[in-house]
Design a protein around this motif. Sequence first.
Motif, short mmCIF file in Angstrom:
data_model
loop_
_atom_site.label_atom_id
_atom_site.label_comp_id
_atom_site.label_asym_id
_atom_site.label_seq_id
_atom_site.Cartn_x
_atom_site.Cartn_y
_atom_site.Cartn_z
N MET A 108 43.49 52.52 32.62
CA MET A 108 43.27 51.40 31.73
C MET A 108 41.78 51.09 31.56
O MET A 108 41.39 50.54 30.54
N ALA A 109 40.96 51.42 32.53
CA ALA A 109 39.54 51.06 32.48
C ALA A 109 38.86 51.53 31.19
O ALA A 109 38.15 50.73 30.56
N PRO A 110 39.06 52.78 30.75
CA PRO A 110 38.41 53.21 29.51
C PRO A 110 38.87 52.40 28.29
O PRO A 110 38.09 52.15 27.37
N LEU A 111 40.12 51.97 28.29
CA LEU A 111 40.63 51.17 27.17
C LEU A 111 40.02 49.77 27.19
O LEU A 111 39.69 49.22 26.13
N PHE A 112 39.88 49.20 28.37
CA PHE A 112 39.27 47.88 28.46
C PHE A 112 37.82 47.91 27.96
O PHE A 112 37.36 46.94 27.36
N ILE A 113 37.12 48.98 28.23
CA ILE A 113 35.73 49.09 27.79
C ILE A 113 35.63 49.04 26.27
O ILE A 113 34.72 48.44 25.72
N LYS A 114 36.60 49.63 25.60
CA LYS A 114 36.58 49.71 24.13
C LYS A 114 37.08 48.45 23.43
O LYS A 114 36.86 48.27 22.25
N ALA A 115 37.78 47.59 24.15
CA ALA A 115 38.47 46.45 23.51
C ALA A 115 37.74 45.13 23.76
O ALA A 115 37.15 44.92 24.81
N HIS A 116 37.82 44.26 22.77
CA HIS A 116 37.34 42.88 22.91
C HIS A 116 38.50 41.92 23.13
O HIS A 116 38.31 40.84 23.66
N VAL A 117 39.68 42.33 22.68
CA VAL A 117 40.84 41.43 22.68
C VAL A 117 42.02 42.12 23.35
O VAL A 117 42.28 43.30 23.11
N ALA A 118 42.74 41.35 24.16
CA ALA A 118 43.98 41.82 24.76
C ALA A 118 45.10 40.95 24.21
O ALA A 118 44.95 39.74 24.10
N ILE A 119 46.20 41.58 23.85
CA ILE A 119 47.34 40.86 23.27
C ILE A 119 48.57 41.15 24.13
O ILE A 119 48.85 42.31 24.46
#
Length: 101
Positions: A1-12
Motif C-alpha cells: 500500500m505504501a506506493p499507492l499512498f505516496i501517489k494519493a492525496h485522498v482516501a475514500i
Amino acid sequence: MAPLFIKAHVAIRFTEHDGLSNFILESLARGKQVIYNNKYNHCKYAADDVALQTQLDKLKACFVNGEELVNVEGMKFIEREFSSEVILGNLVKKFSQLHAK
C-alpha cells in the motif's frame, strides 16, 4: 500500500457496515484527506454518492488552487490517540483495573 499512498492525496472508504478501519487510521496517519461514509474524527463525511462528489470537487478545487492537502490535524489525532505508548498504556491500565478487582 505504501506506493499507492505516496501517489494519493485522498482516501475514500464507502462501506455498508464498518468498524474502526485500519485503512482510515493509516490514511490519517499519512496525512491524507479522507472521505468516509461514517462520521469519524478528521474525515470528511459523505453519506451518499452526491455528497462524495461534492467533497471530491472541493478537494480538487483546493488542489488546483495550489492549496496544501496534507491533513495535519488527522496526523496529530492519530499520533495522539493511537501511538504505541497510548495503546500500551491503556492496556496496562485495563489489566491493572482487572487485577485490582
